[in-house]
Design a protein around this motif. Structure first.
Motif, PDB file in Angstrom:
ATOM      1  N   HIS A   1     103.150  23.428  15.696  1.00 36.12           N
ATOM      2  CA  HIS A   1     103.836  22.575  14.737  1.00 36.12           C
ATOM      3  C   HIS A   1     103.569  22.888  13.266  1.00 36.12           C
ATOM      4  O   HIS A   1     104.359  22.479  12.415  1.00 36.12           O
ATOM      5  CB  HIS A   1     103.469  21.107  15.004  1.00 36.12           C
ATOM      6  N   CYS A   2     102.500  23.580  12.962  1.00 34.00           N
ATOM      7  CA  CYS A   2     102.113  23.761  11.557  1.00 34.00           C
ATOM      8  C   CYS A   2     102.136  25.208  11.080  1.00 34.00           C
ATOM      9  O   CYS A   2     102.396  25.475   9.908  1.00 34.00           O
ATOM     10  CB  CYS A   2     100.705  23.208  11.329  1.00 34.00           C
ATOM     11  N   ALA A   3     101.823  26.136  11.961  1.00 35.51           N
ATOM     12  CA  ALA A   3     101.632  27.535  11.566  1.00 35.51           C
ATOM     13  C   ALA A   3     102.887  28.183  11.013  1.00 35.51           C
ATOM     14  O   ALA A   3     102.791  29.111  10.212  1.00 35.51           O
ATOM     15  CB  ALA A   3     101.089  28.343  12.748  1.00 35.51           C
ATOM     16  N   SER A   4     104.057  27.702  11.393  1.00 36.96           N
ATOM     17  CA  SER A   4     105.281  28.323  10.887  1.00 36.96           C
ATOM     18  C   SER A   4     105.389  28.194   9.362  1.00 36.96           C
ATOM     19  O   SER A   4     105.972  29.055   8.708  1.00 36.96           O
ATOM     20  CB  SER A   4     106.514  27.737  11.573  1.00 36.96           C
TER      21      SER A   4
ATOM     22  N   GLY B   1      98.634  29.033   4.205  1.00 35.39           N
ATOM     23  CA  GLY B   1      99.914  28.804   3.551  1.00 35.39           C
ATOM     24  C   GLY B   1     100.911  29.936   3.640  1.00 35.39           C
ATOM     25  O   GLY B   1     101.942  29.881   2.983  1.00 35.39           O
ATOM     26  N   GLY B   2     100.648  30.949   4.414  1.00 37.05           N
ATOM     27  CA  GLY B   2     101.545  32.099   4.470  1.00 37.05           C
ATOM     28  C   GLY B   2     102.304  32.220   5.766  1.00 37.05           C
ATOM     29  O   GLY B   2     102.402  33.309   6.322  1.00 37.05           O
ATOM     30  N   GLY B   3     102.872  31.127   6.249  1.00 34.44           N
ATOM     31  CA  GLY B   3     103.628  31.162   7.499  1.00 34.44           C
ATOM     32  C   GLY B   3     104.959  31.875   7.342  1.00 34.44           C
ATOM     33  O   GLY B   3     105.435  32.093   6.218  1.00 34.44           O
ATOM     34  N   PRO B   4     105.592  32.225   8.447  1.00 36.76           N
ATOM     35  CA  PRO B   4     106.849  32.969   8.399  1.00 36.76           C
ATOM     36  C   PRO B   4     108.009  32.210   7.756  1.00 36.76           C
ATOM     37  O   PRO B   4     108.974  32.830   7.311  1.00 36.76           O
ATOM     38  CB  PRO B   4     107.149  33.295   9.863  1.00 36.76           C
ATOM     39  N   LEU B   5     107.944  30.898   7.647  1.00 36.58           N
ATOM     40  CA  LEU B   5     109.030  30.127   7.033  1.00 36.58           C
ATOM     41  C   LEU B   5     108.802  29.833   5.558  1.00 36.58           C
ATOM     42  O   LEU B   5     109.621  29.166   4.933  1.00 36.58           O
ATOM     43  CB  LEU B   5     109.233  28.809   7.793  1.00 36.58           C
ATOM     44  N   VAL B   6     107.723  30.323   5.000  1.00 29.08           N
ATOM     45  CA  VAL B   6     107.349  29.971   3.630  1.00 29.08           C
ATOM     46  C   VAL B   6     108.431  30.359   2.612  1.00 29.08           C
ATOM     47  O   VAL B   6     108.632  29.657   1.617  1.00 29.08           O
ATOM     48  CB  VAL B   6     105.964  30.573   3.268  1.00 29.08           C
ATOM     49  N   ASP B   7     109.164  31.413   2.858  1.00 28.20           N
ATOM     50  CA  ASP B   7     110.211  31.829   1.926  1.00 28.20           C
ATOM     51  C   ASP B   7     111.396  30.863   1.897  1.00 28.20           C
ATOM     52  O   ASP B   7     112.206  30.908   0.970  1.00 28.20           O
ATOM     53  CB  ASP B   7     110.712  33.238   2.275  1.00 28.20           C
ATOM     54  N   PHE B   8     111.510  30.030   2.887  1.00 25.42           N
ATOM     55  CA  PHE B   8     112.628  29.081   2.967  1.00 25.42           C
ATOM     56  C   PHE B   8     112.277  27.705   2.407  1.00 25.42           C
ATOM     57  O   PHE B   8     113.128  26.820   2.392  1.00 25.42           O
ATOM     58  CB  PHE B   8     113.098  28.945   4.417  1.00 25.42           C
ATOM     59  N   LEU B   9     111.051  27.531   1.968  1.00 23.83           N
ATOM     60  CA  LEU B   9     110.601  26.239   1.450  1.00 23.83           C
ATOM     61  C   LEU B   9     110.813  26.142  -0.054  1.00 23.83           C
ATOM     62  O   LEU B   9     110.785  27.151  -0.763  1.00 23.83           O
ATOM     63  CB  LEU B   9     109.116  26.036   1.769  1.00 23.83           C
ATOM     64  N   LYS B  10     110.999  24.935  -0.543  1.00 25.76           N
ATOM     65  CA  LYS B  10     111.155  24.710  -1.983  1.00 25.76           C
ATOM     66  C   LYS B  10     109.832  24.935  -2.705  1.00 25.76           C
ATOM     67  O   LYS B  10     109.801  25.430  -3.819  1.00 25.76           O
ATOM     68  CB  LYS B  10     111.653  23.289  -2.252  1.00 25.76           C
ATOM     69  N   ARG B  11     108.741  24.504  -2.055  1.00 31.27           N
ATOM     70  CA  ARG B  11     107.393  24.685  -2.602  1.00 31.27           C
ATOM     71  C   ARG B  11     106.560  25.449  -1.597  1.00 31.27           C
ATOM     72  O   ARG B  11     106.746  25.314  -0.387  1.00 31.27           O
ATOM     73  CB  ARG B  11     106.722  23.332  -2.843  1.00 31.27           C
ATOM     74  N   ARG B  12     105.624  26.222  -2.090  1.00 32.43           N
ATOM     75  CA  ARG B  12     104.729  26.979  -1.212  1.00 32.43           C
ATOM     76  C   ARG B  12     103.840  26.008  -0.430  1.00 32.43           C
ATOM     77  O   ARG B  12     103.363  25.014  -0.970  1.00 32.43           O
ATOM     78  CB  ARG B  12     103.872  27.938  -2.028  1.00 32.43           C
TER      79      ARG B  12
ATOM     80  N   MET C   1     107.929  18.582   4.637  1.00 30.96           N
ATOM     81  CA  MET C   1     107.179  18.619   5.886  1.00 30.96           C
ATOM     82  C   MET C   1     107.781  17.634   6.882  1.00 30.96           C
ATOM     83  O   MET C   1     108.093  16.497   6.523  1.00 30.96           O
ATOM     84  CB  MET C   1     105.717  18.249   5.625  1.00 30.96           C
ATOM     85  N   PRO C   2     107.969  18.066   8.111  1.00 25.70           N
ATOM     86  CA  PRO C   2     108.504  17.140   9.121  1.00 25.70           C
ATOM     87  C   PRO C   2     107.592  15.931   9.322  1.00 25.70           C
ATOM     88  O   PRO C   2     106.385  16.014   9.097  1.00 25.70           O
ATOM     89  CB  PRO C   2     108.536  17.986  10.399  1.00 25.70           C
TER      90      PRO C   2
END
Length: 144
Positions: free
Chosen positions: A40-43, A51-62, A99-100
């Motif tokens: 649930h969190c590592a992505s 803080g360097g999960g594979p979805l980090v580029d799609f987030l508004k904030r790191r 965050m969900p």
């Protein structure tokens, strides 16, 4: 009196030792808090929590580095605050709430997984237990 076959005795000891080693390995591999984190969190937060999960580029904030939460709080992991964020009670910490709301997601998952056991479990207790196991794992990730 029957004689004990030394080879049979060695075989029995070997099987018992192998079985106990295998059982210990299976038990050591099961880490529910780590499984919750990775599922649930590592992505977003990365498998290492930095803080360097594979979805980090799609987030508004790191995503924040979860390994320094205790360090930033005088060596103590802020359990209540983290519980509220994960459960979904504390929206302002995350601002727009990227965050969900895991408390809600856990309730939905519990209902789907335990539909047949309706009335035999307490959903809130299961949600609380899952979050607490996750927090225990986060505590182990801390750099102090």
């Amino acid at each position: 009196m029957a004689q004990i076959n030394p080879y049979g005795m060695l075989l029995a000891i070997g099987i018992a030792a192998y079985s106990s080693c295998t059982l210990a390995q299976v038990q050591a591999k099961e880490d529910i808090g780590q499984e919750e984190f990775e599922s649930h969190c590592a992505s977003c937060h990365g498998k290492d929590g930095k803080g360097g999960g594979p979805l980090v580029d799609f987030l508004k904030r790191r995503s924040p580095d979860l390994t320094v939460l205790a360090k930033a709080n005088h060596g103590v992991l802020p359990m209540k605050r983290l519980f509220d964020v994960i459960e979904g009670e504390d929206v302002p910490i995350h601002g727009s709430r990227e965050m969900p709301v895991w408390g809600r997601e856990f309730r939905i998952q519990n209902a789907a997984n335990l539909r047949e056991a309706r009335g035999l479990y307490d959903s809130e207790s299961l949600v609380r237990a899952r979050i607490l196991m996750l927090l225990e794992y986060l505590d182990r990730l801390q750099v102090r």
